[in-house]
Motif scaffolding. Sequence first.
Motif: not given
Length: 710
Positions: A23-35, A56-67
């Motif tokens: 984010e500090r470098n102006g990158v359009n970043v996302n996050f994903f925890k697969p499981i 805590a951020t403005n990111i809308t990450p994809p949902e994880s698959f349940a364990a």
Amino acid sequence: MLVPIGDGVGVTSVSLGMVRAMERNGVNVNFFKPIAQSNYYRRSGPERSTEIIRNATNITPPESFAADVAENMISANQVDDLLEMIVARYNDGTQNSEVVVIEGLVPNSSSSYASTVNYGVAKALDADIVFVTSPGNNSSQQLKERMDIAINSFGGISNKRIIGCIINKVGAPIDERHPSRPDLTEMFDKNAPSMSTNLEVLQMFSKSPMRILGCIPWNPVLIAPRAKDLADHLSATIINEGELNTRRLGRVTFCARSIPNMIEHFNPGSLLVTSGDRSDVIVSACLAAMNGVKIGALLLTGGYRPEKEVLALCEQALQTTGLPMMLINTNTWQTALVLQSFNMEIPVDDVDRIEQVQDYIAGHIDKHWIESLASESARPRRLSPPAFRYQLTEMARQAGKKVVLPEGDEPRTIKAAAIAASRGIARSVLLGNPEEIARIAAQEGVTLGDGVTILDPEVIREKYVGPMCELRKKKGLTEVVAREQLEDNVVLGTMMLAQGEVDGLVSGAVHTTANTIRPALQLIKTAPGANLVSSIFFMLMPDQVLIYGDCAINPDPTAEQLADIAIQSADSAIAFGIEPRVAMISYSTGNSGQGSDVDKVREATKLAQERRPDLSIDGPLQYDAAVMENVAKSKAPNSPVAGKATVFVFPDLNTGNTTYKAVQRSAELISIGPMLQGMAKPVNDLSRGALVEDIIYTIALTAIQAGQKN
């Protein structure tokens, strides 16, 4: 993809730091925890890393698959199907992202399949692999050997996907019983034994083909829980809530000794644990609180509720100091055992701690690597709030200036001065009684280092009488009046600035805007070429930073003055890395409206365009036409500014101040300012409700302005 090697390495914290660094470098970043993943502390509920990122951020990450879904498919030999589902969810949820941080599974007793799945996910998503580890109780040599084993299980060093490792918690306290989590009573002790240092780790890996992308030192501040978190863990009865939701616990002290032998442990952030019938400890703790010591919390054991007479004696302390007091039924020994199972993970709702972790981790990740990831995309950058705050800090460090803080004995100001100095943002000068400042700093648990100077106004005031009379001689200022005015520390600080002894001034935590600005207008004057002094606010919107002006100084500017404000605001935007697209705000767009107010804005726009043809300035524009692309297409289709404005110039103080406060409060966003424009030397005002972070960033703004005027 961040692949954790072992349990307790802090992969969630590293994920947070990676996102912040992007984010500090102006990158359009996302996050994903697969499981999703469960552990000893958390068996159900939303996936924790995803929930923290979402909160805590403005990111809308994809949902994880349940364990359990993943485990059922793995046990049924349907790993390929599982990976296909992960790829589909990744593609659907991260389409517009430039970089995606993928958090791998932590190998623990409940996920023995973690390494196999992590490797499969990395291949399926064609992700670069970054291992995350921590020394624990391993030596640097043992750590390297553990890393080599992990690399081999992912295809060896020849695997082109493996690009490096991040080593977390370097120098953390260790405990033979549980190396990943030190004993609660010692975890905040800086003198606790530790295994590895950054230098040792870097030396060990210097001859390794594995690139270290981050070496993150242990920081006990980052794991300090809120009193609320401990109360929830213990299911405690709250006797006095106080600042339960915000007080941080720095260490634990069991009050089993007599009061004279306990006083040294009554420190800011201490959790004092005592039997509920120890009235002497309760009264002493309240007395310490009345003297300004911000004890973390008072935990009473044994189910003994304090007697009514004791609570009545302590009533004022409990009501005015914010000291939390809670009660549990277990005895002190049982309580000590229960504390050992306290979960030190970051709660998903602890935004302040999450913010600290993000900034700290991001600051220890290889900047060149992050910049190389950012440079691979040609997409235009928007200056996000994290990027803006980081840029402020970096620019202030480069400026290397000294800022005077006239409200030197104000607790928030003292904290901000210490933090600004420790971060290298600016050297601070606190005006006030040195003994009083030292006392307040001790009560707040603040260490004033070499970057903070304390000056006693009583000692230095006389030396400014003559220079002040000289500056104001045309106004007939006498020495008697000058001495009287210099009793005000803001005037004294302004004279220090006028004499060149400091580079800037920040005030307003307890003074009004007029108290801060009036001495500057009298003693500092405007900059060469400036026709007026105006102000801007930096509005930290969810996905970018906007500038609002003038919302603090000029009640009803003329068209000429409004044009000056527009140009000053545009130049400020350029100075702070924001591309200026200036919208002259009115109740009408283009030529659709008539009246003296809109005519003034129309004339100001024309003047500003003539004076600075190099700037993108347009108006009059309604706010929605300035900020919303779909509205701009219908109301101002040919405007170079409409729909994408970054600088908003309001027609008068009433409109500007009302709008900035409405947006700030309704959207619950941070605004930094007001920053004054047009002064010969930088003087900046604070809101009287300013937080410590607000003061720090205002100090940074001031230092940057001072550097730009040189």
